[in-house]
Design a protein around this motif. Structure first.
Motif, mmCIF file in Angstrom:
data_model
loop_
_atom_site.group_PDB
_atom_site.id
_atom_site.type_symbol
_atom_site.label_atom_id
_atom_site.label_comp_id
_atom_site.label_asym_id
_atom_site.label_seq_id
_atom_site.Cartn_x
_atom_site.Cartn_y
_atom_site.Cartn_z
ATOM 1 N N THR A 61 0.603 -1.562 -0.254
ATOM 2 C CA THR A 61 -0.277 -0.081 0.499
ATOM 3 C C THR A 61 0.707 1.004 0.032
ATOM 4 O OG1 THR A 61 0.099 0.124 2.320
ATOM 5 C CG2 THR A 61 -2.041 -1.553 1.408
ATOM 6 N N GLU A 62 1.958 1.489 0.242
ATOM 7 C CA GLU A 62 2.803 2.243 0.816
ATOM 8 C C GLU A 62 2.064 3.188 1.793
ATOM 9 O OE1 GLU A 62 4.350 4.240 -3.001
ATOM 10 O OE2 GLU A 62 4.787 2.123 -3.720
ATOM 11 N N HIS A 63 1.475 2.598 2.630
ATOM 12 C CA HIS A 63 1.318 3.721 3.791
ATOM 13 C C HIS A 63 1.041 2.662 5.208
ATOM 14 C CE1 HIS A 63 -0.880 6.325 1.524
ATOM 15 N NE2 HIS A 63 -0.998 5.569 0.648
ATOM 16 N N PRO A 64 1.057 3.206 6.555
ATOM 17 C CA PRO A 64 1.097 2.278 7.793
ATOM 18 C C PRO A 64 -0.661 1.497 7.324
ATOM 19 C CG PRO A 64 0.873 4.394 8.335
ATOM 20 C CD PRO A 64 1.492 4.441 6.682
ATOM 21 N N VAL A 65 0.078 0.497 7.595
ATOM 22 C CA VAL A 65 -1.532 -0.332 8.579
ATOM 23 C C VAL A 65 -2.042 0.253 9.658
ATOM 24 C CG1 VAL A 65 -2.373 -2.834 8.801
ATOM 25 C CG2 VAL A 65 -0.433 -2.389 6.391
ATOM 26 N N ARG A 66 -2.505 0.411 10.049
ATOM 27 C CA ARG A 66 -3.498 0.731 10.938
ATOM 28 C C ARG A 66 -4.726 0.096 11.762
ATOM 29 N NH1 ARG A 66 -4.322 7.398 10.874
ATOM 30 N NH2 ARG A 66 -4.922 6.443 12.922
ATOM 31 N N SER A 67 -4.721 0.336 12.960
ATOM 32 C CA SER A 67 -5.990 -0.439 13.554
ATOM 33 C C SER A 67 -5.789 0.066 14.925
ATOM 34 C CB SER A 67 -5.519 -1.850 13.779
ATOM 35 O OG SER A 67 -4.400 -2.189 14.809
ATOM 36 N N GLU A 68 -5.147 0.802 15.205
ATOM 37 C CA GLU A 68 -5.506 2.276 16.275
ATOM 38 C C GLU A 68 -5.728 3.719 16.509
ATOM 39 O OE1 GLU A 68 -3.017 1.236 19.190
ATOM 40 O OE2 GLU A 68 -2.721 -0.830 18.970
ATOM 41 N N TYR A 69 -6.447 4.306 17.250
ATOM 42 C CA TYR A 69 -6.280 6.180 16.236
ATOM 43 C C TYR A 69 -4.788 6.009 16.771
ATOM 44 C CZ TYR A 69 -11.258 5.879 16.298
ATOM 45 O OH TYR A 69 -13.037 5.790 16.531
ATOM 46 N N LYS A 70 -4.861 7.232 16.326
ATOM 47 C CA LYS A 70 -3.019 7.964 16.395
ATOM 48 C C LYS A 70 -3.382 8.410 17.767
ATOM 49 C CE LYS A 70 -4.489 12.686 13.227
ATOM 50 N NZ LYS A 70 -4.167 12.838 15.103
ATOM 51 N N LEU A 71 -2.629 9.320 17.975
ATOM 52 C CA LEU A 71 -2.146 9.949 19.480
ATOM 53 C C LEU A 71 -2.820 11.594 19.081
ATOM 54 C CD1 LEU A 71 1.145 8.468 21.303
ATOM 55 C CD2 LEU A 71 -1.612 8.020 21.807
ATOM 56 N N PRO A 72 -2.928 12.235 20.324
ATOM 57 C CA PRO A 72 -3.473 13.434 19.544
ATOM 58 C C PRO A 72 -1.928 14.572 19.354
ATOM 59 C CG PRO A 72 -4.312 12.760 21.906
ATOM 60 C CD PRO A 72 -3.428 11.776 21.620
ATOM 61 N N GLU A 74 -0.130 13.515 16.635
ATOM 62 C CA GLU A 74 0.298 13.043 15.873
ATOM 63 C C GLU A 74 -0.553 13.495 13.876
ATOM 64 O OE1 GLU A 74 1.471 9.065 17.071
ATOM 65 O OE2 GLU A 74 -0.169 8.935 16.498
ATOM 66 N N PRO A 75 0.922 13.910 13.201
ATOM 67 C CA PRO A 75 -0.264 14.346 11.994
ATOM 68 C C PRO A 75 -0.611 12.982 11.403
ATOM 69 C CG PRO A 75 2.460 13.745 11.970
ATOM 70 C CD PRO A 75 2.436 13.231 13.439
ATOM 71 N N ASP A 76 -1.362 13.013 10.574
ATOM 72 C CA ASP A 76 -1.918 11.952 9.615
ATOM 73 C C ASP A 76 -1.070 11.302 9.211
ATOM 74 O OD1 ASP A 76 -4.394 12.134 10.886
ATOM 75 O OD2 ASP A 76 -5.324 13.960 8.435
ATOM 76 N N ALA A 77 -0.641 9.742 8.591
ATOM 77 C CA ALA A 77 -0.588 9.443 8.108
ATOM 78 C C ALA A 77 -0.960 8.748 6.944
ATOM 79 C CB ALA A 77 -0.064 7.530 9.033
#
Length: 153
Positions: A61-72, A74-77
């Motif tokens: 995907t060339e992006h991080p696979v996410r399964s959790e919300y980012k921390l306050p 943190e920039p959008d990945a």
């Protein structure tokens, strides 16, 4: 494919822990061939099922696979979504989504997408025991999730 999708539309592909999630790499490959920049989000259980494939999926995907919300703070990945596909969507994810219970990252982002008028599609994958649950069909009709900017209120 690196760099090839710089002007592509962005698809948020979300998946719950149901057997079709085991073929998510093929879905990513097909979407990319169709010109989509794919960002993959998984429920925590789906991420556990695919734990040994996460590095490959991030490369694909060339992006991080996410399964959790980012921390306050943190920039959008991921880039902003042009569309959301939630497939497979399990009984738990669909019920949480319909009730507005957004403790799961993918359910929360899918719910938010509707509020942002981002075209959103869910493909249920519900086992027979859940589907026979009294009221399941009525629940789906009653709590139908609007999709995209052309949905009726």
């Amino acid at each position: 494919m690196s760099g090839m999708l710089s002007s592509a539309r962005t698809l948020y592909l979300f998946a719950s822990a149901a057997p079709p999630v085991l073929d998510v790499a093929g879905v990513v490959e097909n979407a990319r061939r169709d010109g989509w920049d794919v960002c993959l989000g998984l429920t925590p259980t789906a991420a556990r099922w695919l734990e040994t494939e996460l590095e490959h999926l991030e490369t694909l995907t060339e992006h991080p696979v996410r399964s959790e919300y980012k921390l306050p703070g943190e920039p959008d990945a991921w880039p902003p979504a042009d569309a959301v596909l939630f497939a497979p969507a399990t009984f738990n994810s669909l019920t949480s989504w319909a009730l507005g219970i957004t403790s799961s990252f993918v359910v929360g982002v899918a719910a938010e997408a509707i509020g942002k008028n981002i075209p959103t599609v869910a493909v249920p994958c519900v086992n027979a025991a859940y589907a026979r649950r009294v009221g399941w069909s009525a629940d789906l009709r009653q709590r139908a999730l609007p999709v995209g900017p052309h949905s009726e209120s």
